[in-house]
Each structure stands twice: as structure tokens, then as C-alpha cells.
Design a protein around this motif. Structure first.
Motif, PDB file in Angstrom:
ATOM      1  N   UNK A 381     -50.346   7.620 -13.827  1.00  0.00           N
ATOM      2  CA  UNK A 381     -50.884   9.282 -14.244  1.00  0.00           C
ATOM      3  C   UNK A 381     -50.720   9.678 -15.357  1.00  0.00           C
ATOM      4  N   UNK A 382     -52.298  10.161 -16.495  1.00  0.00           N
ATOM      5  CA  UNK A 382     -51.530  10.529 -17.668  1.00  0.00           C
ATOM      6  C   UNK A 382     -50.750  11.740 -17.212  1.00  0.00           C
ATOM      7  N   UNK A 383     -49.646  12.036 -18.411  1.00  0.00           N
ATOM      8  CA  UNK A 383     -49.399  12.797 -18.920  1.00  0.00           C
ATOM      9  C   UNK A 383     -47.555  12.801 -17.847  1.00  0.00           C
ATOM     10  N   UNK A 385     -45.762  10.635 -19.155  1.00  0.00           N
ATOM     11  CA  UNK A 385     -44.878  10.491 -20.477  1.00  0.00           C
ATOM     12  C   UNK A 385     -44.987   8.682 -20.669  1.00  0.00           C
ATOM     13  N   UNK A 386     -46.130   8.004 -19.974  1.00  0.00           N
ATOM     14  CA  UNK A 386     -46.080   6.942 -19.525  1.00  0.00           C
ATOM     15  C   UNK A 386     -46.823   5.968 -20.244  1.00  0.00           C
ATOM     16  N   UNK A 387     -48.247   6.258 -20.608  1.00  0.00           N
ATOM     17  CA  UNK A 387     -49.389   6.295 -21.270  1.00  0.00           C
ATOM     18  C   UNK A 387     -49.309   7.486 -22.266  1.00  0.00           C
ATOM     19  N   UNK A 388     -50.763   6.444 -22.805  1.00  0.00           N
ATOM     20  CA  UNK A 388     -50.962   7.316 -24.275  1.00  0.00           C
ATOM     21  C   UNK A 388     -52.493   8.163 -23.865  1.00  0.00           C
ATOM     22  N   UNK A 393     -61.948   9.650 -19.013  1.00  0.00           N
ATOM     23  CA  UNK A 393     -60.969  11.550 -19.079  1.00  0.00           C
ATOM     24  C   UNK A 393     -60.766  11.349 -17.662  1.00  0.00           C
ATOM     25  N   UNK A 394     -60.299  10.279 -16.706  1.00  0.00           N
ATOM     26  CA  UNK A 394     -60.183  10.575 -15.094  1.00  0.00           C
ATOM     27  C   UNK A 394     -58.770  11.120 -15.139  1.00  0.00           C
ATOM     28  N   UNK A 395     -58.003  11.418 -15.912  1.00  0.00           N
ATOM     29  CA  UNK A 395     -56.166  11.650 -15.837  1.00  0.00           C
ATOM     30  C   UNK A 395     -55.393  10.234 -15.640  1.00  0.00           C
ATOM     31  N   UNK A 396     -56.263   8.871 -15.789  1.00  0.00           N
ATOM     32  CA  UNK A 396     -55.333   8.048 -15.130  1.00  0.00           C
ATOM     33  C   UNK A 396     -55.422   6.628 -16.014  1.00  0.00           C
TER      34      UNK A 396
END
Length: 421
Positions: A381-383, A385-388, A393-396
Motif C-alpha cells: 500500500x502506498x504511504x 513507508x515501504x515503497x516510493x 495512481x492506484x495507491x498500490x
């Protein structure tokens, strides 16, 4: 600058001698893309077009391809095959009639097999107008094994190589006990199922394969009945080579049924899939690819940001390193061969290496299979802290779970290449 030059010309005295006609523009080196850009898989074809165009624009911006007669730009011509074999053969005849020396195709192994045969016959019949086939996504292993051709080069890992990466991840997945295989009913889908069974038996004999199903490619509108079978089987894990809408609709149906399954996929990070899976896919869906946006490092990030700057719409956010690498390697091979003649370029591609700040690959001469790293990545999941970067634009997005360097992805080949004299 053009305005200044024009002003000087038109301000010349009437007595000035007639100016010489402008020099004709240099003829481009043409690449014919034979791909479905309409119909159920049109979005996948358009994604290919965007990647090839960006690579071509990058090469042309630095002057084009260097040849003894001077620099020549690259140009892409798209032939819509509607994902059909017969339409592809018609498109190939158009390519050959127009004297285009290079074709690019990939989004169907059945189409690729037909094109390999057509190219072989054409090149034997028309040695002065031979064509080279660049394959960026058709991953049936036979294309660089039993039916390998001197005129065909594959820039994607084939199905057995991709499955090798996935089963290396499954080997360490102690929660995987009951696996369901589902795929598209054509040569590629059948090969995925065979590779899964063979490799799982060798690496994890404790795993039970509780289902093995093929469905018509591109024609299933509702995967709920297939998901019901998966649920009834008691499977905890699914392996699929599905792509395009067949993958999107499959994972949507799983989400709608509320199944907490792990999906080991070839293309789970592809067009529309992350958004379709949603929160249910976080930590559950895995994909295998030669690169993904969260590989890490300044050079990889810059490569991804260049693509997003060129194509800022979220729906266009589908980056294929291998497709852009293919165009770069083609340009380098043309320069090395000092000609666009197919046989000379093919010999220059054999054994060729690609290296940038975050990726290294080499074209194996024995079978024309590109050997490069593979990443198995897990959906995040974006946000958190594990991915930039997220996908479309899906949030994933996806995070590397297992990395295989190039030599670890290479598998033996049975290719017995026949080379022209």
C-alpha cells in the motif's frame, strides 16, 4: 533559429541566384510493431507503443543511429493485428511489402510462433529483403528452444524462467500448501501450467496441486464460476500467467468473493491489476518482472520519472524496461554492423551486452534469449513507508521480495540454430 534563417533568405536581393532545393530529410530506420491496439487487449498494445516510442525518442534526441553514411533516426509504424494470427500474417506482408527491416511483437506466443515461421520463409525466399524479429513479451519457451530461429531474438524471460523465479519464492513460502493453476487456453497458458507442476514437484514435493484449469483467452467476461471452483478446492495459493483483461477480471472476481488467496502471477503488476485487487492484494499478490519502479537507486528512479514525465496520465503508467532496452540494443547492433541488413544486425546482437547503472543483460548467442535479472515483488500500500511509487495512481505498488541475478535465471536450451551462410 528557423525564423532567423527564413528572414535572411526572403530578404535577399532579387538578383540573387536561385537557391538550391532543400536537402531531403534522411530516411528513417523503420520498425514495424505488429500488435493488438484495439479489441480486448488494446490497452496492452498501447502500453507497448508508449515504451517503444520513448526509447526511439531518446535515441533520436541524441542524433539517431550512427551509420557510415551519417546519422539516421528511428521510426515506429504500428500495424494493428487485433491479437489474431491471420491478421498478424497480413500485417507482416504489409511490412515486407514496405521494405521495413525490423518487426517487433510480443503480446501473444501464438502470434509470435506464426511470425517466426513467416519470417523464416520470407527470408529464405527474399534474401535481399530479409527481416529481423524482435520479441519483447511472447514467452513460450519453444521460441528459443525447439523452434528457435536465427531471425528471432527474445528480450523477455520465457515462461520457464519466470516460473523458476516464482517457484524459488514459493519454495520459501511455508504457508503455501494447496495450489490452484489457472491460465489462458493457448500455448503460453499450457506451458505455464506444465512448468508450475514440474518445478513445484522438484522444489516443493509437499505441495498439492488441487486444480489445473484453462479458459478461453480474451472471451471470459465473468470469472466468478472459476473463482467458485478455486474456493471449493480449498486452495490457499493461485499461480497464473494471465495478462490483460483476463488477469484484471480474474483478480476482481477473487476480490468480490472475499477470498484471502496468495496470487503468484506473471503480470500482477500490469495494466489495471493493482487497482482491481485493491486492499485484498496487499501482501498477497506477487509478480515477476525484469524490473519494477521500486527497485531503488537514483538511476532507476530517474528512468521511471522520465517515463512519467513523458506520459503523465495515471492510466499510461506502465513501464517496461525490457522494451526500451530492446530498442537500445537494436540501435547499438545496427551501429556495430554498420548497416540495417538483417543478417549483419543479427550477428551483432548475438552475445551483445546491455549495461546501465541499475541493470545488466546479455543476449545468449546459442538461442537468442536475453539473460537478465528477475525480481519477484509483493504488492504494498502506498504511504506505508515501504515503497516510493505506486502503479497507475492506484495507491498500490510493489516491493522486491526476491531478487535473482541474471546468471541465476538462465536455463538450458535445446536450440539447434541454423545460421545463414
Amino acid at each position: 533559429m528557423l525564423l532567423t534563417l527564413a528572414s535572411a533568405v526572403f530578404a535577399a536581393p532579387a538578383a540573387t541566384p536561385t537557391l538550391a532545393p532543400p536537402i531531403a530529410p534522411v530516411a528513417p530506420i523503420r520498425i514495424g510493431m505488429i500488435e493488438g491496439v484495439s479489441g480486448p487487449f488494446g490497452n496492452a498494445g498501447e502500453a507497448v507503443r508508449r515504451n517503444l516510442l520513448l526509447a526511439i525518442e531518446r535515441i533520436n534526441a541524441r542524433g539517431g543511429v550512427r551509420l557510415p553514411q551519417g546519422h539516421r533516426p528511428l521510426a515506429l509504424t504500428v500495424f494493428d493485428n487485433k491479437q489474431g494470427v491471420e491478421e498478424s500474417l497480413i500485417a507482416f506482408r504489409q511490412v515486407s511489402d514496405q521494405g521495413i527491416p525490423f518487426i517487433a511483437q510480443g503480446n501473444s506466443s501464438a502470434v509470435a510462433a506464426a511470425l517466426v515461421d513467416a519470417v523464416n520463409k520470407h527470408n529464405a525466399r527474399m534474401p535481399a529483403q530479409r527481416v529481423l524479429f524482435l520479441n519483447y513479451a511472447a514467452v513460450d519457451p519453444v521460441l528459443t528452444n525447439e523452434t528457435c530461429s536465427f531471425w528471432h531474438f527474445r528480450f523477455d524471460a520465457h515462461a520457464d524462467m519466470r516460473m523458476h523465479a516464482l517457484t524459488e519464492a514459493i519454495r520459501a513460502d511455508t504457508r503455501a500448501r494447496r495450489i490452484y493453476l489457472i491460465g489462458q487456453d493457448y500455448s503460453f497458458g499450457r506451458q505455464v501450467a506444465l512448468a508450475a507442476r514440474t518445478q513445484l514437484a522438484a522444489k516443493r514435493p509437499d505441495i498439492a496441486v488441487v486444480g489445473d484449469e484453462l479458459h478461453p483467452i480474451g472471451r471470459v467476461k465473468d470469472f466468478a464460476p472459476y473463482i467458485a471452483k478455486i474456493k471449493a478446492s480449498g486452495a490457499d495459493t493461485v499461480i497464473t500467467g494471465n495478462w490483460g483483461n483476463d488477469l484484471t477480471l480474474l483478480v476482481k472476481a477473487a476480490r468480490d468473493a472475499g477470498l484471502a488467496l496468495k496470487f503468484y502471477t506473471f503480470y500482477g503488476n500490469s495494466l489495471g491489476a493493482p487497482a482491481a485487487i485493491g486492499d485484498a492484494g496487499v501482501e498477497q499478490v506477487r509478480a515477476v518482472a525484469e524490473w519494477h519502479p521500486n527497485v531503488g537507486g537514483a538511476a532507476s528512479d530517474a528512468f521511471y520519472r522520465e517515463f512519467r514525465q513523458r506520459y503523465p496520465q495515471p492510466a499510461d503508467d506502465y513501464v517496461h524496461l525490457r522494451m526500451q532496452l530492446m530498442i537500445e540494443m537494436l540501435a547499438a547492433a545496427i551501429e556495430k554492423a554498420r548497416t540495417t541488413e538483417a543478417a549483419a544486425v543479427a550477428r551483432a546482437l548475438e552475445g551483445a551486452e546491455f549495461r546501465n547503472a541499475f541493470h545488466q543483460a546479455n543476449m545468449r548467442a546459442t538461442d537468442h534469449q536475453l539473460i537478465q535479472p528477475l525480481y519477484v515483488s509483493v504488492m504494498k500500500r502506498a504511504g506505508d513507508g515501504t515503497i516510493r511509487f505506486d502503479n497507475e495512481g492506484s495507491g498500490y505498488g510493489f516491493k522486491t521480495e526476491r531478487y535473482l541475478p541474471g546468471p541465476a535465471t538462465a536455463l538450458p536450451t535445446s536450440c539447434k540454430m541454423v545460421r545463414p551462410k
